[in-house]
Write an enzyme that holds these catalytic residues in place. Structure first.
Site, mmCIF file in Angstrom:
data_model
loop_
_atom_site.group_PDB
_atom_site.id
_atom_site.type_symbol
_atom_site.label_atom_id
_atom_site.label_comp_id
_atom_site.label_asym_id
_atom_site.label_seq_id
_atom_site.Cartn_x
_atom_site.Cartn_y
_atom_site.Cartn_z
ATOM 1 N N SER A 50 79.686 64.258 44.833
ATOM 2 C CA SER A 50 81.253 64.259 44.411
ATOM 3 C C SER A 50 80.692 65.376 44.186
ATOM 4 O O SER A 50 81.902 66.637 44.131
ATOM 5 C CB SER A 50 82.074 63.453 43.751
ATOM 6 O OG SER A 50 82.395 62.102 44.553
ATOM 7 N N THR A 56 84.164 64.702 40.430
ATOM 8 C CA THR A 56 84.776 65.666 40.206
ATOM 9 C C THR A 56 84.887 65.863 38.588
ATOM 10 O O THR A 56 85.807 65.382 37.906
ATOM 11 C CB THR A 56 86.408 65.946 40.383
ATOM 12 O OG1 THR A 56 87.076 65.675 41.883
ATOM 13 C CG2 THR A 56 86.791 67.547 40.023
ATOM 14 N N THR A 91 84.792 70.553 42.932
ATOM 15 C CA THR A 91 84.107 68.768 43.969
ATOM 16 C C THR A 91 84.115 69.262 44.387
ATOM 17 O O THR A 91 84.805 70.679 45.514
ATOM 18 C CB THR A 91 85.263 68.146 43.329
ATOM 19 O OG1 THR A 91 85.215 67.373 43.522
ATOM 20 C CG2 THR A 91 86.852 68.856 44.217
ATOM 21 N N VAL A 102 92.468 70.383 51.675
ATOM 22 C CA VAL A 102 92.112 70.697 50.388
ATOM 23 C C VAL A 102 92.809 69.563 49.085
ATOM 24 O O VAL A 102 93.988 68.824 49.425
ATOM 25 C CB VAL A 102 92.576 72.137 50.265
ATOM 26 C CG1 VAL A 102 92.374 72.660 48.708
ATOM 27 C CG2 VAL A 102 92.267 72.782 50.627
ATOM 28 N N GLY A 103 92.146 69.587 48.134
ATOM 29 C CA GLY A 103 92.293 68.884 46.903
ATOM 30 C C GLY A 103 93.085 69.610 45.629
ATOM 31 O O GLY A 103 93.635 70.599 45.854
ATOM 32 N N ASP A 104 93.222 68.739 44.984
ATOM 33 C CA ASP A 104 93.864 69.588 43.892
ATOM 34 C C ASP A 104 93.492 70.114 43.160
ATOM 35 O O ASP A 104 94.009 71.437 42.196
ATOM 36 C CB ASP A 104 94.098 68.157 42.531
ATOM 37 C CG ASP A 104 93.057 67.481 42.426
ATOM 38 O OD1 ASP A 104 92.267 67.000 42.903
ATOM 39 O OD2 ASP A 104 93.242 66.779 40.883
ATOM 40 N N GLY A 120 93.352 63.373 45.267
ATOM 41 C CA GLY A 120 94.593 64.581 44.976
ATOM 42 C C GLY A 120 95.645 64.693 45.206
ATOM 43 O O GLY A 120 96.471 65.417 44.814
HETATM 44 C C1 SD4 Z 1 89.884 65.170 45.076
HETATM 45 N N1 SD4 Z 1 90.113 65.767 42.795
HETATM 46 O O1 SD4 Z 1 89.658 66.152 46.014
HETATM 47 C C2 SD4 Z 1 89.678 65.596 43.738
HETATM 48 C C3 SD4 Z 1 88.976 64.651 44.076
HETATM 49 C C4 SD4 Z 1 88.010 63.691 42.582
HETATM 50 O O2 SD4 Z 1 86.554 62.777 41.720
HETATM 51 O O3 SD4 Z 1 88.510 63.939 41.395
HETATM 52 N N2 SD4 Z 1 86.470 63.097 42.836
HETATM 53 O O4 SD4 Z 1 91.038 64.877 45.461
#
Ligand code: SD4
Length: 330
Positions: free
Chosen positions: A88, A191, A209, A220-222, A245
């Site tokens: 990840s 992440t 991540t 796109v995540g957080d 995210g």
């Molecule tokens: C996301 N927060 O891209 C990240 C994924 C994550 O462990 O935390 N993976 O949403």
């Protein structure tokens, strides 16, 4: 990731209970750091998940050899970006639906300087690229091809676009059904978010991540969103997030936690309130996991998740530990 469940459970040292909480109430009722009351700080590094132990080891070594707190949080998470067993984080991570690995990362200093990259390909260390955005451009965020071109212009090597053996096999199996659904299984959420403070009270954080496995191409995540996956304000503290995210972005998770701490909540209370907020806004709570981790300027820390399974690593002068976070659902 096989060792994930072999938690080394430690009750955290009570040392922190004795640290004076040198904040003062401003006339507006919020909290402000009172530098006159505390002239030394307790260095500490906190990271998400059990891979945070190795990352913290590196960050701690960097701090102890005279590196800055930003060097520490950058080089710490680079260990995870290099970890071939981690699916990840880094280029060995699980790909998106199209079979492409795209990476997100952010870095932030306690003085408000920050940089991030999103949807970037072929760059082994997106955290370093995020730092270069912070230090070498007038911008905060670069994405996709622009981020990749910037990496090239900074002399960063471009890696072959080839799935790691584990990712290739996992993707092959996933394609048998090609069913996209965010999965709360913690094996799918890895992440690394890291926050730290040095003995001068300087704070910084990092987050990196490969995002959700089998996400839509372009998602796109957080993690690269300043204020969602990471926020640091050394007048108050720092916070980072892991998990789904979309749900973290919705509540500006890391920013929310820092602002709650500014208003006087402890890091633990702030993480719990952020989870409560996420739970109340969630559109699909049964399929959602989020974990938050926070540290304030006086060395207090907190962590909380929606459901069991989230853990965090901590390094300080008295030693190191890996702890299961408490959660909303038991
Ligand atoms: C996301 N927060 O891209 C990240 C994924 C994550 O462990 O935390 N993976 O949403």
């Amino acid at each position: 990731m096989g060792g994930r469940r072999k938690f080394i459970k430690h009750s955290l040292l009570s040392t922190f209970a004795g640290i004076p909480f040198a904040v003062s109430a401003s006339s507006a009722g919020s909290f402000r750091w009172d530098e006159k009351k505390q002239d030394h700080f307790t260095p500490q590094i906190l990271s998400t998940w059990n891979h945070g132990m190795a990352a913290n080891d590196k960050a701690w070594e960097v701090l102890n050899s005279g590196g800055s707190i930003v060097d520490a949080v950058e080089q710490g998470v680079m260990v995870t970006e290099n970890d071939l067993t981690n699916l990840s984080v880094g280029l060995q991570g699980l790909p998106d639906r199209e079979g492409v690995v795209t990476l997100d990362a952010s870095i932030m200093k306690g003085d408000g300087s920050c940089g991030s990259v999103a949807f970037v390909r072929q760059v082994k260390h997106p955290i370093t690229l995020a730092r270069k955005v912070m230090e070498n451009t007038p911008h905060v965020m670069l994405v996709g091809e622009g981020a990749r071109l910037f990496a090239e212009s900074e002399g960063m090597p471009m890696e072959q676009e080839e799935l790691s053996p584990k990712a290739r096999e996992a993707y092959r199996r996933w394609k048998e059904n090609s069913k996209y659904q965010p999965i709360i299984n913690i094996e799918n959420h890895d992440t690394i978010g890291m926050v730290g403070i040095d003995e001068n009270g300087t704070m910084a954080g990092s987050c990196t991540t490969s995002g959700l496995a089998y996400k839509m191409h372009g998602r796109v995540g957080d993690s690269p969103i300043i204020g969602a996956g990471l926020f640091v304000d050394e007048e108050v503290g720092a916070a980072t997030a892991t998990g789904l995210g979309e749900e973290v972005i919705r509540i500006c998770g890391a920013f929310l936690i820092v602002e709650l701490m500014r208003q006087g909540r402890t890091p633990q209370e702030a993480c719990e309130e952020a989870v409560r907020r996420a739970v109340s806004k969630s559109k699909d709570i049964d399929n959602t996991q989020i974990g938050f981790l926070a540290l304030n300027k006086s060395g207090e820390y907190g962590a909380f998740a929606i459901r069991p399974g989230f853990n965090y690593a901590q390094h300080h002068r008295q030693g190191k530990s890996l702890t299961d976070a408490k959660s909303w659902f038991k």
